[in-house]
Design a protein around this motif. Structure first.
Motif, short mmCIF file in Angstrom:
data_model
loop_
_atom_site.label_atom_id
_atom_site.label_comp_id
_atom_site.label_asym_id
_atom_site.label_seq_id
_atom_site.Cartn_x
_atom_site.Cartn_y
_atom_site.Cartn_z
N PHE A 146 0.84 -1.19 0.00
CA PHE A 146 0.00 0.00 0.00
C PHE A 146 0.88 1.24 0.00
CE2 PHE A 146 0.95 -1.31 4.27
CZ PHE A 146 1.22 -0.14 4.96
N ASP A 147 0.27 2.38 -0.32
CA ASP A 147 0.94 3.67 -0.26
C ASP A 147 0.77 4.21 1.16
OD1 ASP A 147 1.74 6.35 -0.39
OD2 ASP A 147 1.04 6.58 -2.46
N LYS A 152 -1.23 7.44 2.02
CA LYS A 152 -2.65 7.56 1.71
C LYS A 152 -3.47 6.74 2.69
CE LYS A 152 -1.87 8.26 -3.26
NZ LYS A 152 -2.15 7.74 -4.64
N SER A 153 -4.75 7.03 2.72
CA SER A 153 -5.67 6.28 3.58
C SER A 153 -6.99 6.08 2.84
CB SER A 153 -5.91 7.01 4.90
OG SER A 153 -6.48 8.29 4.66
N LEU A 174 -8.17 3.41 1.54
CA LEU A 174 -7.84 2.69 0.32
C LEU A 174 -8.79 1.50 0.10
CD1 LEU A 174 -3.96 2.48 0.84
CD2 LEU A 174 -5.23 4.20 -0.48
N GLY A 234 -3.68 3.29 -5.87
CA GLY A 234 -4.54 3.71 -4.77
C GLY A 234 -5.27 2.59 -4.05
N PHE A 235 -4.71 1.36 -4.07
CA PHE A 235 -5.34 0.23 -3.40
C PHE A 235 -4.44 -0.32 -2.30
CE2 PHE A 235 -7.40 0.43 -7.49
CZ PHE A 235 -8.71 0.05 -7.23
N CYS A 236 -5.07 -0.95 -1.34
CA CYS A 236 -4.37 -1.81 -0.40
C CYS A 236 -4.46 -3.22 -0.96
CB CYS A 236 -5.00 -1.73 0.98
SG CYS A 236 -4.33 -2.92 2.17
N GLY A 253 -7.34 1.19 5.18
CA GLY A 253 -8.21 0.61 4.17
C GLY A 253 -9.68 0.92 4.37
#
Length: 282
Positions: A23-24, A27-28, A30, A59-61, A115
């Protein structure tokens, strides 16, 4: 920044399940993808790690795992040191493993912090495509499902392992792994488990009853799972979407080991199709 964490969880069948998430970290919220590998596969096969990075960058987990009885171990998760476990694997164990991972996804603190637990999506490759179709039909937590070079008939594949009388009498049939040259066992329980659970394990029934968005991705040069199987899936669920990847084989022109740090265009196309489909569906 792309981050990767590893976890070991308890399965329901006396063997642990090895998981990783990509994951990034900046970011949250996701959307979550859970990926299921196929027959004679594992989560770190070929370019699957690069694919995980591509989904994370989009942009995904991204969560992938080894089925508990795929033949790997915690110490050696790549390839198949534990052929006894491989021989004792079956479809219902894999469905139980996937359920354990979905449950864990909803409980893990890292995933809860980054996520969207109301946006869990499944992707399955090859035999894993059949597993995710069945699970998506029976688990309301799943929002979309994607078959990636997926099979359409587990029964047909079970029956072709070998002569049933001989299999029953000897208790085991062996399948050659062309890459590792191992003779990989299937104990007769594999067939018995399928017969006992045949209705549940019928992919046609599952996809015909799907109420969520369903994407079927297949390569037109796939000689392991013919494109006819994708067409059957699409026919059984007319609301599904079918994407044919030109010039792609069963593993979308990758191999193991994958020594490049770049996805081939065919697998990159898979990621792009899946990203667009999920984002338009949730």
């Amino acid at each position: 920044m792309i981050a990767n964490d590893n976890f070991i969880i308890d399965g329901k069948h006396e063997k642990p399940i090895l998981i990783d998430i990509t994951f990034d970290s900046e970011k949250s919220n996701l959307p979550i993808i859970i990926f299921c590998h196929g027959y004679k596969g594992f989560k770190d096969w070929g370019a699957w790690n690069l694919m995980a990075n591509a989904f994370a960058e989009a942009g995904f987990c991204f969560i992938k795992f080894n089925f508990s009885h795929n033949g790997g171990t915690m110490e050696q998760p790549i390839d198949f040191p534990d052929l006894e476990a491989f021989g004792n694997n079956n479809y219902t164990i894999e469905l139980d493993d996937l359920e354990s991972v979905i449950n864990w996804t909803n409980e893990n603190e890292t995933i809860k912090s980054i996520g969207r637990l109301n946006a869990i999506n499944l992707i399955g490759h090859s035999r894993g495509g059949g597993i995710v179709a069945i699970k998506a039909e029976e688990d309301p937590r799943i929002k979309t499902v994607i078959s990636l070079a997926g099979v359409c008939d587990l029964g047909k594949r079970t029956a072709t392992i070998g002569d049933l009388d001989d299999w029953k009498n000897t208790g085991v049939k062996y399948v050659l792994n062309g890459r590792t040259k191992q003779q990989m066992p299937h104990f007769y329980q594999f067939y018995e488990d399928f017969i006992k659970n045949e209705e549940r394990l019928t992919i046609k029934r599952a996809v015909s009853n799907l109420k969520i968005p369903h994407l079927i991705i297949h390569g037109n040069n796939d000689t392991s799972v013919l494109i006819d199987e994708a067409e059957h899936l699409h026919k059984w669920n007319p609301k599904s979407e079918l994407e044919i990847i030109k010039n792609a084989n069963h593993v979308f022109n990758t191999k193991h080991p994958w020594e490049s740090n770049v996805l081939p265009k065919e697998l990159k196309n898979v990621v792009e199709c899946a990203v667009s489909f999920i984002k338009n569906s949730i």
